[in-house]
Design a protein around this motif. Structure first.
Motif, PDB file in Angstrom:
ATOM      1  N   VAL A  93       0.886  -1.179   0.000  1.00 35.58           N
ATOM      2  CA  VAL A  93       0.000   0.000   0.000  1.00 35.58           C
ATOM      3  C   VAL A  93       0.921   1.226   0.000  1.00 35.58           C
ATOM      4  N   HIS A  94       0.688   2.162  -0.940  1.00 33.54           N
ATOM      5  CA  HIS A  94       1.611   3.295  -1.087  1.00 33.54           C
ATOM      6  C   HIS A  94       0.890   4.545  -1.569  1.00 33.54           C
ATOM      7  N   ASP A  95       1.553   5.694  -1.410  1.00 38.32           N
ATOM      8  CA  ASP A  95       1.045   6.939  -1.993  1.00 38.32           C
ATOM      9  C   ASP A  95       1.991   7.404  -3.095  1.00 38.32           C
ATOM     10  N   HIS A  96       1.720   8.563  -3.691  1.00 38.17           N
ATOM     11  CA  HIS A  96       2.503   9.053  -4.842  1.00 38.17           C
ATOM     12  C   HIS A  96       2.982  10.488  -4.674  1.00 38.17           C
ATOM     13  N   ARG A  97       2.162  11.304  -4.031  1.00 34.10           N
ATOM     14  CA  ARG A  97       2.461  12.707  -3.749  1.00 34.10           C
ATOM     15  C   ARG A  97       2.618  13.557  -5.013  1.00 34.10           C
ATOM     16  N   MET A  98       2.039  13.085  -6.110  1.00 37.01           N
ATOM     17  CA  MET A  98       1.963  13.851  -7.362  1.00 37.01           C
ATOM     18  C   MET A  98       0.897  13.186  -8.219  1.00 37.01           C
ATOM     19  N   TRP A  99       0.403  13.906  -9.248  1.00 38.30           N
ATOM     20  CA  TRP A  99      -0.620  13.281 -10.082  1.00 38.30           C
ATOM     21  C   TRP A  99      -0.044  12.067 -10.809  1.00 38.30           C
ATOM     22  N   GLY A 165       3.430  13.241 -12.468  1.00 35.77           N
ATOM     23  CA  GLY A 165       3.726  14.673 -12.562  1.00 35.77           C
ATOM     24  C   GLY A 165       5.056  15.069 -11.965  1.00 35.77           C
ATOM     25  N   GLY A 166       6.086  14.269 -12.164  1.00 39.33           N
ATOM     26  CA  GLY A 166       7.437  14.544 -11.665  1.00 39.33           C
ATOM     27  C   GLY A 166       8.289  13.307 -11.878  1.00 39.33           C
ATOM     28  N   ASN A 167       9.478  13.306 -11.298  1.00 35.80           N
ATOM     29  CA  ASN A 167      10.373  12.142 -11.410  1.00 35.80           C
ATOM     30  C   ASN A 167      10.010  11.148 -10.304  1.00 35.80           C
ATOM     31  N   ILE A 168       9.074  10.266 -10.602  1.00 37.19           N
ATOM     32  CA  ILE A 168       8.469   9.412  -9.561  1.00 37.19           C
ATOM     33  C   ILE A 168       9.498   8.554  -8.824  1.00 37.19           C
ATOM     34  N   GLY A 169      10.532   8.102  -9.523  1.00 32.80           N
ATOM     35  CA  GLY A 169      11.518   7.220  -8.882  1.00 32.80           C
ATOM     36  C   GLY A 169      12.339   7.915  -7.808  1.00 32.80           C
ATOM     37  N   ALA A 170      12.333   9.252  -7.809  1.00 25.29           N
ATOM     38  CA  ALA A 170      13.168  10.015  -6.880  1.00 25.29           C
ATOM     39  C   ALA A 170      12.353  10.720  -5.786  1.00 25.29           C
ATOM     40  N   VAL A 171      11.026  10.525  -5.813  1.00 25.57           N
ATOM     41  CA  VAL A 171      10.163  11.259  -4.882  1.00 25.57           C
ATOM     42  C   VAL A 171      10.121  10.571  -3.511  1.00 25.57           C
ATOM     43  N   HIS A 172      10.207  11.371  -2.459  1.00 26.65           N
ATOM     44  CA  HIS A 172      10.067  10.842  -1.096  1.00 26.65           C
ATOM     45  C   HIS A 172       8.585  10.671  -0.823  1.00 26.65           C
ATOM     46  N   PHE A 176       2.514   2.079   3.483  1.00 24.32           N
ATOM     47  CA  PHE A 176       1.706   2.026   4.712  1.00 24.32           C
ATOM     48  C   PHE A 176       1.498   0.586   5.167  1.00 24.32           C
ATOM     49  N   ASP A 177       1.572   0.384   6.475  1.00 30.73           N
ATOM     50  CA  ASP A 177       1.184  -0.906   7.044  1.00 30.73           C
ATOM     51  C   ASP A 177      -0.324  -1.047   6.879  1.00 30.73           C
ATOM     52  N   PRO A 178      -0.788  -2.101   6.167  1.00 28.06           N
ATOM     53  CA  PRO A 178      -2.230  -2.189   5.899  1.00 28.06           C
ATOM     54  C   PRO A 178      -3.082  -2.348   7.159  1.00 28.06           C
ATOM     55  N   GLU A 179      -2.497  -2.891   8.223  1.00 31.42           N
ATOM     56  CA  GLU A 179      -3.268  -3.100   9.466  1.00 31.42           C
ATOM     57  C   GLU A 179      -3.356  -1.819  10.296  1.00 31.42           C
ATOM     58  N   THR A 180      -2.215  -1.171  10.518  1.00 29.69           N
ATOM     59  CA  THR A 180      -2.182  -0.017  11.427  1.00 29.69           C
ATOM     60  C   THR A 180      -2.232   1.323  10.690  1.00 29.69           C
ATOM     61  N   GLY A 181      -1.901   1.320   9.384  1.00 27.57           N
ATOM     62  CA  GLY A 181      -1.831   2.567   8.632  1.00 27.57           C
ATOM     63  C   GLY A 181      -0.527   3.322   8.860  1.00 27.57           C
ATOM     64  N   GLU A 182       0.383   2.719   9.631  1.00 29.98           N
ATOM     65  CA  GLU A 182       1.638   3.412   9.937  1.00 29.98           C
ATOM     66  C   GLU A 182       2.463   3.630   8.665  1.00 29.98           C
ATOM     67  N   PRO A 183       2.878   4.898   8.405  1.00 34.67           N
ATOM     68  CA  PRO A 183       3.651   5.181   7.192  1.00 34.67           C
ATOM     69  C   PRO A 183       5.146   4.903   7.378  1.00 34.67           C
ATOM     70  N   ARG A 184       5.782   4.514   6.302  1.00 33.86           N
ATOM     71  CA  ARG A 184       7.228   4.314   6.294  1.00 33.86           C
ATOM     72  C   ARG A 184       7.772   5.081   5.087  1.00 33.86           C
ATOM     73  N   PRO A 185       8.862   5.866   5.240  1.00 35.82           N
ATOM     74  CA  PRO A 185       9.391   6.612   4.096  1.00 35.82           C
ATOM     75  C   PRO A 185       9.864   5.663   2.995  1.00 35.82           C
ATOM     76  N   PHE A 186       9.724   6.091   1.758  1.00 40.39           N
ATOM     77  CA  PHE A 186       9.952   5.195   0.620  1.00 40.39           C
ATOM     78  C   PHE A 186      10.348   6.010  -0.603  1.00 40.39           C
ATOM     79  N   VAL A 187      11.419   5.578  -1.281  1.00 37.77           N
ATOM     80  CA  VAL A 187      11.804   6.131  -2.580  1.00 37.77           C
ATOM     81  C   VAL A 187      11.926   4.927  -3.508  1.00 37.77           C
TER      82      VAL A 187
END
Ligand code: FE
Length: 209
Positions: A93-99, A165-172, A176-187
């Protein structure tokens, strides 16, 4: 010598040129909605044809998924990635932080959306979208851009073409832990070290393209 079928690099070059024009106009004006609307049409047109993806960008990994950079705009206003999915492979489970725009080229994938409670941080499953060849899904951070993607096919690979909408491979961004929702930084980075050469026109000249 056997007949060599040239990939339709002209189609991919045309798409990259159209996207470059788009981000130079609407994106420069910070009109994200216009970029997504027009980008969606351009990507839909691209993935409705399957004659242009370089073979090196389409190789199915033994497990998991490959995220191959096809193109990054020199000003990092957009990037284009070929996702190649092994049978049943899925992302965290992940986010993108850009379109983002996801266009299905071969096979099928399922995008499971999640919303995150601002107070507790817990995740709730939303809509699941199944993409078939030619389909395009949009991801917009303002509307929620957390999801998990799975290859819908258990017996063969799938390929989707992603625009961001940016250089996706380099974005911070976050996993997310699917059970707790706890986020972990990821590039995410990219799988490939080498990008295809789209600018050699000699084979096309010989083929009269
Ligand atoms: Fe994603």
């Amino acid at each position: 010598m056997g007949k060599v079928l040239a990939m339709n690099a002209a189609r991919l070059r045309r798409f990259i040129a159209d996207m470059t024009s788009l981000v130079g106009g609407a994106w420069q004006d910070k009109d994200e909605a216009a970029v997504i609307e027009v980008g969606r049409k351009l990507l839909g047109e691209l993935v409705s044809h399957d004659d242009w993806l370089p073979e090196s960008m389409a190789r199915c990994p033994p497990h998991g998924y490959a995220q191959n950079l096809l193109w990054c705009d020199p000003f990092e206003r957009f990037s284009m990635v070929s996702f190649v999915w092994a049978p049943s492979a899925c992302t965290p489970v992940h986010d993108h932080r850009m379109w983002g725009l996801v266009g299905m080229l071969r096979g099928s994938e399922i995008s499971q959306a999640f919303s995150r409670d601002a107070a507790t941080g817990t995740l709730a499953a939303g809509e699941a979208t199944t993409l078939m060849p030619g389909d395009v899904e949009a991801l917009v951070p303002a509307l929620g851009d957390i999801h998990r993607v799975t290859n819908a096919l258990a017996d063969c690979g799938s390929i989707s073409i992603h625009l961001y909408g940016g250089n996706i491979g380099a974005v911070h961004r976050h996993i997310f832990d699917p059970e707790t929702g706890e986020p972990r930084p990821f590039v995410s980075g990219y799988t490939n070290q080498v990008m295809p050469n789209l600018w050699v026109r000699s084979a096309e000249d010989r083929a009269g393209m």
